[in-house]
Design an enzyme around this catalytic site. Structure first.
Site, short mmCIF file in Angstrom:
data_model
loop_
_atom_site.label_atom_id
_atom_site.label_comp_id
_atom_site.label_asym_id
_atom_site.label_seq_id
_atom_site.Cartn_x
_atom_site.Cartn_y
_atom_site.Cartn_z
CG ASP A 614 19.01 -78.99 8.83
OD1 ASP A 614 18.81 -79.98 8.10
OD2 ASP A 614 20.10 -78.75 9.37
CG ASP A 1027 23.17 -76.08 10.40
OD1 ASP A 1027 22.96 -75.53 9.31
OD2 ASP A 1027 23.62 -77.24 10.51
CG ASP A 1031 20.10 -75.54 6.42
OD1 ASP A 1031 20.06 -76.44 5.58
OD2 ASP A 1031 20.16 -75.75 7.64
#
Length: 1374
Positions: A614, A1027, A1031
């Site tokens: 990410d 994080d 996700d």
């Protein structure tokens, strides 16, 4: 969940592996299900899709740990792994599984009607798909035959328990003997088999229900349209038949003749908040309590007796018991006694640890509290375990600190901590559910969509702050409330939707209790190799038996000695030894603040070859700094100068002043920031934006729901108790907002004053990932009407803003910022002078977000974390592919990628753009353009630079070589393009995009999850680092998911790092490689230890001799045990090697090493065996019939040599760089090895007389003892040289021969017409039915018009991505 009834197979494969027993269950009476006939009773349900929640009263009895999956009709083909020999070890994937294609289209909610005369109306076999766990189950109905059950137990007693053990290990044989298959409505037990072959038998219970069938099954589980459901739903279900499997309840549906989950059940009355607030009556509560059970996550602990039986009856322990019995019979009392003590201690320790783990799991999962519920029109306190779906409870109750169930927020608002579920440390705000969201709520989904999650209260999450909504009208309150201490104060209400193990927390607990079996190839190969060892033992058994018969050895002694060979060759401690490296790796990770909840993923981490990241909060800093704002200039119709702070905004030029002021108001109001204890919390980007304004934020005590505002109150000028305005903002020094003043005075009576400037947020339209924007309705003090402020992605704002309000350099300015790595947010506004409070609550989002006036850009500085670039460089040097997966703008993502060197600055990057259509249109056309020069494009099919670019590339100054340009480029894929490629593009083109794509921007959480699965489907071993908030899906889907969270451990991912940077990725990969290599080393060491001892005993068996009792003890306890333990303690090498360690035990390198070392050690023993017989002092052993004949010169010589071989093999197999530190760094191992070598040398050279008698050794000349030590030293040198130099050359030579043979075969089978141009190469993968090149791209051989069915490809053994790379490389040379 998909339920597919099917016929009974004619035959099923037998189970060869160990299983637990199937307990006899009582047969239930055949029930009468329906009290009235249903006109749909003859229809057969074909496929249903449900969620995977449920409850259970006891842990299931797992009957098989592993055996081949079978399909009733051959739905899934069985493939053999034909990649035993790869070109190099990098060809072996981390979790290579057999290729199995499962078409997910069968999981959709489709219904098949069947004729009432269908002879297979009620089948005995049913296929079920659990959506959340993503596993396939097969239910088989059985009816136990009591006569045969009694006969079975009699046979077990007569056989001394042998038949009982075989029944445990081969359940199919057991079932075929004691039970018969029957239809589901007659079954008293159901055997559940998952896709890994694990089996469990569950008792079918029957109890009286008497309620409508519609209260048990949802409309999606019933055939027909709504009218038919209304009719069938009223049918009375007299008796409810059900069973619980892994805490999931399956209830028999007599209309569809199948067992179904009820976890996705949703009351048809849940259509509006008003209906939901009515609560439940007593009868309804009793019905639902019977269907859904208690709202408690109570993990049932097995008793000590059950755990002991499960442990002791494991095949390895049974084998160990057999071995100890054999040793006792053979008079090896000391050795057998020591092994018995060690085994007993091991079992007791295992029982204690298991008991502690289960108790800890139970304490963590079990939670009860008192809850205030509205039931039978009365507020009352009940235990949380009595909650059922539909109950309305007060979430603002002071006694409630943790939500005891899954619920939706009805009134009020709250802030919760969901770090336990998602790993997200930032508190999350929840707002009341809207009617639209309530109608869209689908409880069958494995993950609640982000748009609905803002209304959803997850079980187990902590309440940080809860505020009530507006109070109910006084006439609705009952006098009965007084006796419960109730007042007319407002309440925050929530409605229960899922309870117990059906809840999100329950599902996560189940995933920890019943993890998916690890299909890592190393473990599969290790069991195969144990089978090979067993075959060697059988060969030795027969050879020694023949020899003993020739020598006239007594029958009893002959059988004992022959069986003793089997106990030598197959070491019972082998499985435990292989986990030592993993245990040390987990301990080292924990010291680095990296926590692992799935130990089996550690070894897989060593095989990662594609790492996804990410961006925001992972690669870049979480809190972005505001670089400045830039507004439109009304004079120039272009953007003005950048304003870097709020003071410059106040003193902006007159031509920009109005827009700058409005932009400041937008920044102060259009956000999700909340105030908690005087501290602002919320999204880091929103916090930075609000800090830029220097304004003050205050929140009222109440959160209003839209329906709580009345037109009468507004007209009469009297506000209700509670807050219509829950959040207000104002600049420093401004007077506070007084709502009563606004409501009781006419706007014209109020004078404008800066000191009264205050903005009240009337309504907030939260950020929606699909829309990529949020909006607020704001009331300004002393102003009539209200203002709308919207902020979102610049790409979408152009569609909702007035064209004449957009600066003429809009695209150029946006392109400049995004190319330089800045994150840009666009803001817009419009004024609605006639909008009042009531209409503001009723206005639709589409009306709010239209005809807006563009205000300007907020530019954020996207700073990289200091550790990002070094980590990316490390992974690049290790040849691990990196992929950025973000929700940010594609150009910003490209800039950040270049800055952190994820993409080389000289590499060309192409991004897609829709020419016609959109992501939902099949006939859409996409062009792939170079982001620096739109004249350069890619072929839409081959995704290689188009032929039209050739002249430009060859003659352009920046592109000197056409071939270089063809090979050195990357794709930056947008979310909408990714969606279209997955749904409509040819499979070959999709695979090429997955191989060349390095940036995936504007990706939703679901698309991130899907990207991971698609990368896995083409052979990548995928890691994902994020994080933990948006996700979660990708973290769970990845082979190795790493969540950056302050929580010690989060169930969102197998690994959780408390350090907020990506250095943990390198650490996990390093430790994974070290653990994998350690597992190989320990396995090879234990295997060679068995072979060395087998060789020694085999030589001694030639004259009926053997090793002595204490000789065995010295070898196994003093040598093998400490060496095996401390060998795995070597730490990971600090530098990642470009080559990954092999995960294939059957690979050329491993087999060459193992077989070569076996040959070397065997040759040295054979040489010594024959040399000792040639010595002048040698005396042949005197064979005594029936005696052990241990003391002889062969025994003494082979014993001295073998004890050094055990030690030198440990040194040879102690692999150091490039995966582990040198052996010298493992000090305990070095000290123990040196000590054991010294002790063994002293015993060989200068043994005391008492030690010789104790060890049953004969006295041999000192010179020959020195000769044995010299042989041992030579053995060590030859083994080391062979391991590091000779064996790799032999393995490479074999590999070249095999590859040449494979290439020769592939050339013979190749298509005869080779492409002669790039256009022909393009035509090879034409999607219109051509299959010339498709097998290289994907197992799907052809494409059909329309949306592609999502195909789950469990095919990690086939490296499709390598074949795609080779194909594109060949095309580039044409």
């Amino acid at each position: 969940m998909v339920n597919t009834p099917s016929y009974d197979p004619l035959s099923t494969p037998l189970l060869d592996n160990h299983v637990e027993p199937i307990n006899q269950v009582e047969r239930t009476q055949e029930p009468s299900f329906l009290a009235q006939s249903s006109r749909r009773g003859s229809q057969q349900l074909g496929h249903l899709q449900q969620d995977s929640h449920g409850s259970s009263n006891s842990l299931p009895k797992v009957l098989s740990s592993r055996f081949h999956q079978h399909s009733v009709y051959g739905d899934h083909d069985d493939y053999e792994d034909d990649e035993n020999e790869d070109e190099d070890e990098d060809e072996n994937d981390s979790s290579e599984t057999q290729p199995v294609l499962m078409n997910k289209s069968s999981r959709s909610k489709s219904f098949n009607r069947r004729s009432p005369r269908d002879s297979a109306y009620d089948r005995c076999i049913q296929h079920v798909h659990l959506e959340e766990e993503d596993i396939e189950l097969t239910f088989t109905g059985y009816r136990f035959l009591q006569t045969w059950v009694h006969l079975y137990y009699i046979i077990c007693l007569m056989s001394g328990g042998i038949i009982f053990l075989l029944g445990r290990w081969m359940p199919r044989r057991y079932l075929s003997f004691v039970a018969e298959k029957c239809s589901m409505n007659q079954a008293d037990s159901v055997v559940v088999e998952n896709e890994w072959g694990q089996m469990a038998t569950e008792t079918v219970f029957t109890k009286y229900y008497g309620g409508p069938i519609g209260s048990v099954f949802s409309p999606e589980q019933m055939e027909g349209d709504d009218d038919e459901y209304d009719a069938a739903g009223q049918t009375v279900l007299q008796n409810m038949r059900y069973f619980d499997y892994q805490y999931i309840r399956f209830i028999y549906n007599p209309l569809s003749k199948t067992f179904m989950q009820n976890s996705q059940w949703k009351d048809p009355e849940w259509t509006s908040a008003a209906k939901c607030e009515r609560g439940l009556g007593r009868e309804t509560h009793q019905e639902r309590a019977m269907v859904f059970g208690s709202n408690i996550i109570d993990v049932q602990e097995k008793t000590v007796g059950q755990l002991l039986v499960d442990e002791v009856l494991h095949p390895f322990y049974i084998f160990q018991v057999f071995s100890m019995a054999l040793w006792f019979v053979d008079d090896y009392y000391y050795y057998a006694g020591c092994i018995l003590v060690i085994s007993t201690a091991s079992v007791v320790t295992e029982l204690i640890e298991t008991k502690k783990t289960m108790r800890r799991m139970r304490e963590m999962s079990k939670f009860t509290c008192n809850v205030k519920v509205f039931r039978s029109d009365i507020w009352r306190y009940i235990g949380s375990d009595e909650l059922v779906p539909g109950d309305v409870f007060e979430m603002t109750d002071s006694e409630l600190s943790v939500f005891p169930c899954d619920a939706v927020l009805m009134t009020g608002d709250c802030i919760v901590n969901e770090s336990m579920l998602t790993g997200e440390s930032v508190p999350v705000s929840k707002i009341p559910v809207t009617e639209k969201a309530l109608q869209l709520l689908d409880l069958s989904l494995s993950n609640i969509p982000s748009d609905l999650a803002r209304h959803f209260l997850f079980s187990g999450t902590k309440i940080i702050r809860a505020r009530p909504g507006a109070p109910a009208p006084k006439k609705a309150l009952r006098t009965d409330d007084a006796e419960y201490g109730m007042t007319q104060a407002p309440r925050g209400l929530a409605m229960v939707v899922r309870t117990g193990f059906n809840s999100t927390k329950g599902s996560l607990i189940r995933s920890m209790l019943f993890p998916k079996p690890n299909d890592f190839q190393f473990y599969r190969d290790s069991f195969r190799f144990i089978g090979v060892l067993a075959c060697i033992a059988l060969c030795g058994f027969f050879v020694s038996t023949i020899n003993f018969i020739r020598m006239g050895v007594p029958l009893k002694l002959m059988i004992i000695k022959a069986l003793d060979l089997i106990t030598i060759v197959v070491p019972p401690a082998l499985p435990a030894t292989m986990s030592i490296g993993t245990s040390f790796a987990i301990a080292r990770l924990k010291r680095s603040n990296i926590f692992c909840i799935s130990p089996t993923r550690v070894n897989i981490g060593g095989k990662i070859n594609c790492m996804c990241f990410d961006k925001t909060g992972t690669l870049t800093e979480e809190g972005l700094d505001v670089l400045g704002v830039q507004c439109g200039d009304s004079d120039t119709k272009m953007f003005g100068n950048m304003l870097n702070n709020v003071e410059e905004v106040h003193f902006a030029p007159d031509s920009m002043q109005d827009k700058c002021t409005s932009l400041l108001h937008a920044m102060a109001t259009c956000h999700s920031v909340k105030s908690l204890g005087g501290e602002l919390i919320g999204d880091p980007l929103d916090l930075k934006m609000f800090d830029f304004t220097h304004w003050i934020l205050e929140e009222g005590g109440l959160g209003a729901r839209p329906s709580s505002v009345s037109e009468t109150a507004h007209r009469s000028g009297k506000g209700q108790e509670g807050g219509i305005v829950s959040t207000v903002v104002r600049p420093p020094g401004a007077k506070k907002f007084n709502l009563n003043e606004v409501l009781t005075h006419h706007p014209r009576e109020l004078s404008e004053s800066v000191s009264f400037l205050e903005l009240g947020i009337i309504r907030c339209f939260e950020f929606v990932s699909s829309l990529r924007r949020m909006a607020v309705v704001v009331k300004k003090l002393h102003n009539p009407g209200m203002d709308i402020y919207v902020k979102g992605a610049p790409e979408v704002m152009t569609d909702i803003c007035l064209k004449d309000s957009l600066p003429s350099d809009y695209k150029e300015r946006l392109s400049y910022y995004t190319h330089h790595g800045y994150r840009v947010i666009a803001c817009a506004t419009k004024s609605m002078p006639t909008l009042n409070f009531v209409r503001a609550q009723r206005i639709k989002r589409e009306q709010v977000e239209s005809d807006l006036t563009f205000l300007g850009f907020i530019v954020f500085e996207n700073k990289l974390k200091p550790t990002t670039t070094p980590v990316i460089t490390t992974l690049t040097n290790a040849r691990i592919r990196q992929v950025m997966c973000t929700g940010d703008n594609v150009l910003t993502a490209i800039s950040v990628s270049r800055e952190c060197e994820l993409i080389n600055r000289s590499k060309e990057v192409y991004a897609p753009r829709f020419i016609t259509g959109d992501s939902a249109t099949e006939k859409s056309k996409i062009v792939w353009e170079n982001i620096d020069d739109s004249r350069m494009t890619l072929d839409p099919i081959t995704l290689t630079p188009a032929v039209a670019n050739e002249s430009y590339i060859n003659h352009g100054r920046e592109f000197p070589s056409f071939t270089d340009a063809l090979n050195d480029y990357a794709l930056a894929v947008t979310g909408d393009c990714f969606r279209w490629m997955v749904d409509f593009a040819p499979t070959s083109t999709l695979n090429r995009m997955l191989v060349k794509g390095q940036i995936f921007a504007r990706m939703s959480p679901d698309e991130k999850h899907e990207l991971v699965e698609n990368l896995q489907s083409i052979g990548y071993c995928v890691g994902f680092c994020g994080d933990g908030a948006n996700d979660c899906g990708a973290l769970k889907a990845a082979d190795v998911g790493i969540s950056l969270s302050e929580a010690e451990a989060s169930v969102a991912a197998p690994f959780t790092s408390r350090s907020n940077n990506i250095e943990c990725v390198v650490k996990v990969i390093q430790e994974g490689r070290a653990a994998l290599v350690t597992s190989f080393s320990c396995f090879k060491y234990m295997a060679l230890y068995s072979i060395i001892q087998f060789t020694t005993v085999s030589f001694l068996y030639t004259f009926a001799s053997n090793l002595g009792d204490f000789q065995f003890l010295y070898i196994d306890l003093l040598l093998i045990l400490p060496i095996a333990v401390f060998m795995g303690r070597t730490e990971a090498y600090p530098i990642l090697s470009p080559k990954r360690p092999t995960a294939n035990l059957i690979s050329k390198k491993v087999l060459t090493s193992l077989l070569g070392q076996i040959l070397i050690q065997g040759c040295f023993q054979a040489t010594l065996f024959f040399i000792v017989r040639q010595q002048p002092w040698y005396q042949p052993p005197k064979y005594e019939r029936g005696a052990k004949n241990i003391e002889c010169y062969e025994n003494t010589s082979l014993f001295f040599l073998s004890i050094f071989q055990y030690l030198l093999v440990a040194i040879v197999f102690s692999v150091g760089p490039p995966y582990r530190k040198p052996m010298s760094s493992n000090r305990p191992f070095v000290f123990i090895t040196v000590g054991l070598v010294t002790l063994s040398a002293a015993m060989a050279l200068f043994p005391p007389e008492w030690l010789s008698r104790f060890m049953q050794l004969l006295a041999i000349p000192l010179s020959f003892r020195v000769f044995i030590l010299m042989m041992a030293a030579t053995n060590l040198g030859l083994a080391l040289v062979s391991e590091h130099y000779i064996f790799p050359i032999i393995a490479s030579f074999i590999g070249r021969k095999l590859n040449a043979r494979k290439k020769s075969k592939s050339d013979q089978n190749a298509f005869p017409v080779a492409p002669t141009s790039r256009e022909q190469a393009r035509m090879q993968i034409d999607p219109m039915g051509s299959t010339l090149n498709t097998p290289l791209m994907s197992p799907v051989l052809s494409e059909h018009p329309g949306r592609r069915d999502n195909v789950k490809v469990v095919n990690k053994g086939t490296k499709i991505y390598k074949e795609v790379e080779d194909e594109m490389r060949r095309e580039a040379k044409l």
